[in-house]
Design a protein around this motif. Structure first.
Motif, PDB file in Angstrom:
ATOM      1  N   VAL A   1       0.674  -1.355   0.090  1.00 19.71           N
ATOM      2  CA  VAL A   1      -0.054  -0.041  -0.034  1.00 19.71           C
ATOM      3  C   VAL A   1       0.859   1.204   0.038  1.00 19.71           C
ATOM      4  O   VAL A   1       0.600   2.296  -0.799  1.00 19.71           O
ATOM      5  N   SER A   2       1.929   1.433   0.907  1.00 19.00           N
ATOM      6  CA  SER A   2       2.822   2.465   0.997  1.00 19.00           C
ATOM      7  C   SER A   2       3.483   2.719  -0.485  1.00 19.00           C
ATOM      8  O   SER A   2       3.340   3.930  -0.971  1.00 19.00           O
ATOM      9  N   THR A   3       3.856   1.705  -1.215  1.00 18.20           N
ATOM     10  CA  THR A   3       4.520   1.820  -2.371  1.00 18.20           C
ATOM     11  C   THR A   3       3.398   2.242  -3.408  1.00 18.20           C
ATOM     12  O   THR A   3       3.833   3.260  -4.251  1.00 18.20           O
ATOM     13  N   ALA A   4       2.098   1.843  -3.373  1.00 28.60           N
ATOM     14  CA  ALA A   4       1.278   2.583  -4.265  1.00 28.60           C
ATOM     15  C   ALA A   4       0.853   3.927  -4.151  1.00 28.60           C
ATOM     16  O   ALA A   4       0.952   4.656  -4.869  1.00 28.60           O
ATOM     17  N   LEU A   5       0.622   4.142  -2.721  1.00 25.96           N
ATOM     18  CA  LEU A   5       0.408   5.569  -2.387  1.00 25.96           C
ATOM     19  C   LEU A   5       1.757   6.666  -2.933  1.00 25.96           C
ATOM     20  O   LEU A   5       1.495   7.579  -3.479  1.00 25.96           O
ATOM     21  N   ARG A   6       2.828   5.955  -2.570  1.00 23.99           N
ATOM     22  CA  ARG A   6       4.145   6.945  -2.901  1.00 23.99           C
ATOM     23  C   ARG A   6       4.236   6.978  -4.368  1.00 23.99           C
ATOM     24  O   ARG A   6       4.439   7.978  -4.866  1.00 23.99           O
ATOM     25  N   ASP A   7       3.746   5.909  -5.231  1.00 23.30           N
ATOM     26  CA  ASP A   7       4.080   5.907  -6.613  1.00 23.30           C
ATOM     27  C   ASP A   7       2.922   6.904  -7.241  1.00 23.30           C
ATOM     28  O   ASP A   7       3.398   7.658  -8.413  1.00 23.30           O
ATOM     29  N   HIS A   8       1.971   7.404  -6.265  1.00 25.50           N
ATOM     30  CA  HIS A   8       0.993   8.280  -6.995  1.00 25.50           C
ATOM     31  C   HIS A   8       1.352   9.606  -6.467  1.00 25.50           C
ATOM     32  O   HIS A   8       0.545  10.591  -6.502  1.00 25.50           O
ATOM     33  N   GLY A   9       2.578   9.867  -6.037  1.00 26.91           N
ATOM     34  CA  GLY A   9       3.029  11.285  -5.160  1.00 26.91           C
ATOM     35  C   GLY A   9       2.491  11.471  -3.748  1.00 26.91           C
ATOM     36  O   GLY A   9       2.620  12.735  -3.410  1.00 26.91           O
ATOM     37  N   LEU A  10       2.009  10.544  -3.145  1.00 30.86           N
ATOM     38  CA  LEU A  10       1.732  11.096  -1.947  1.00 30.86           C
ATOM     39  C   LEU A  10       2.797  10.504  -0.840  1.00 30.86           C
ATOM     40  O   LEU A  10       3.661   9.636  -1.172  1.00 30.86           O
ATOM     41  N   VAL A  11       2.683  11.293   0.266  1.00 25.68           N
ATOM     42  CA  VAL A  11       3.940  11.393   1.572  1.00 25.68           C
ATOM     43  C   VAL A  11       3.329  10.379   2.212  1.00 25.68           C
ATOM     44  O   VAL A  11       2.138  10.541   2.825  1.00 25.68           O
ATOM     45  N   VAL A  12       3.924   9.167   2.533  1.00 29.51           N
ATOM     46  CA  VAL A  12       3.232   7.829   3.499  1.00 29.51           C
ATOM     47  C   VAL A  12       4.048   8.106   4.746  1.00 29.51           C
ATOM     48  O   VAL A  12       5.281   7.809   4.777  1.00 29.51           O
ATOM     49  N   ALA A  13       3.759   7.983   5.957  1.00 25.85           N
ATOM     50  CA  ALA A  13       3.981   7.399   7.299  1.00 25.85           C
ATOM     51  C   ALA A  13       3.400   6.294   7.532  1.00 25.85           C
ATOM     52  O   ALA A  13       2.240   6.391   7.767  1.00 25.85           O
ATOM     53  N   ALA A  14       4.061   5.213   7.508  1.00 20.81           N
ATOM     54  CA  ALA A  14       3.644   3.726   7.591  1.00 20.81           C
ATOM     55  C   ALA A  14       3.856   3.360   9.155  1.00 20.81           C
ATOM     56  O   ALA A  14       5.305   3.467   9.366  1.00 20.81           O
ATOM     57  N   VAL A  15       3.196   2.788   9.979  1.00 23.08           N
ATOM     58  CA  VAL A  15       3.498   2.586  11.507  1.00 23.08           C
ATOM     59  C   VAL A  15       2.535   1.222  11.446  1.00 23.08           C
ATOM     60  O   VAL A  15       1.466   0.991  11.002  1.00 23.08           O
ATOM     61  N   ALA A  16       3.109   0.089  12.621  1.00 24.97           N
ATOM     62  CA  ALA A  16       2.356  -0.909  12.762  1.00 24.97           C
ATOM     63  C   ALA A  16       1.639  -1.185  13.961  1.00 24.97           C
ATOM     64  O   ALA A  16       1.076  -2.358  14.204  1.00 24.97           O
ATOM     65  N   ASN A  17       1.385  -0.217  14.596  1.00 23.83           N
ATOM     66  CA  ASN A  17       0.765  -0.321  15.947  1.00 23.83           C
ATOM     67  C   ASN A  17       0.223   1.193  16.206  1.00 23.83           C
ATOM     68  O   ASN A  17       0.661   2.194  15.659  1.00 23.83           O
ATOM     69  N   ALA A  18      -0.866   1.103  17.171  1.00 24.28           N
ATOM     70  CA  ALA A  18      -1.570   2.139  17.519  1.00 24.28           C
ATOM     71  C   ALA A  18      -0.545   3.268  18.246  1.00 24.28           C
ATOM     72  O   ALA A  18      -0.692   4.413  18.030  1.00 24.28           O
ATOM     73  N   ASP A  19       0.169   2.992  19.010  1.00 26.02           N
ATOM     74  CA  ASP A  19       1.017   3.658  19.998  1.00 26.02           C
ATOM     75  C   ASP A  19       1.718   4.636  18.920  1.00 26.02           C
ATOM     76  O   ASP A  19       1.924   5.862  19.101  1.00 26.02           O
ATOM     77  N   ASP A  20       2.382   4.037  18.117  1.00 19.72           N
ATOM     78  CA  ASP A  20       3.174   4.593  16.964  1.00 19.72           C
ATOM     79  C   ASP A  20       2.442   5.848  16.199  1.00 19.72           C
ATOM     80  O   ASP A  20       2.986   7.079  15.705  1.00 19.72           O
ATOM     81  N   GLY A  21       1.204   5.263  15.977  1.00 17.77           N
ATOM     82  CA  GLY A  21       0.357   6.282  15.106  1.00 17.77           C
ATOM     83  C   GLY A  21      -0.025   7.316  15.921  1.00 17.77           C
ATOM     84  O   GLY A  21      -0.086   8.340  15.540  1.00 17.77           O
ATOM     85  N   LEU A  22      -0.481   7.223  17.286  1.00 15.18           N
ATOM     86  CA  LEU A  22      -0.702   8.092  18.103  1.00 15.18           C
ATOM     87  C   LEU A  22       0.499   9.165  18.303  1.00 15.18           C
ATOM     88  O   LEU A  22       0.336  10.371  18.496  1.00 15.18           O
TER      89      LEU A  22
END
Length: 123
Positions: free
Chosen positions: A20-41
């Protein structure tokens, strides 16, 4: 018009997150990907995002603390939930979170998610 091309992706499946991150970045979006809620918060404390893509069921937790933070702080991020949870249950719970605009059932392709993210950012 896209006002904020930053996407916060909270997804614990590393292979899917990478796809998903690759697809979004290939479309010109900036992506911050995390694997858990604490990192997201933690990222929500520092940044604003155009869209938050949130898996509700994470290995060590769930995504509801992020939704609660967005609601309490009256944040403007739009949320796309991607989940294998029962859709009716999720629909009921998310009525309390005005930021939720789209609920997508898993499995879904990265291209399907990309289409939803770009449509959400454009609205």
């Amino acid at each position: 018009m896209i006002s904020n091309q930053q996407v916060l992706l909270v997804e614990d499946d590393q292979a899917y997150s990478h796809e998903v991150s690759t697809a979004l970045r290939d479309h010109g979006l900036v992506v911050a990907a995390v694997a858990n809620a604490d990192d997201g918060l933690a990222l929500l404390e520092k940044n604003e995002y155009g869209v938050v893509v949130l898996d509700l069921v994470l290995h060590e937790s769930h995504g509801f603390p992020l939704l609660e933070r967005l609601r309490k702080e009256k944040r403007n991020e739009t949320v796309i939930i991607v989940t294998s949870f029962a859709r009716d249950y999720v629909l009921e719970l998310t009525k309390y979170f005005h930021q939720v605009r789209v609920i997508i059932n898993k499995p879904c392709s990265a291209q399907q998610l990309l289409a939803n993210v770009t449509a959400t950012l454009a609205s």
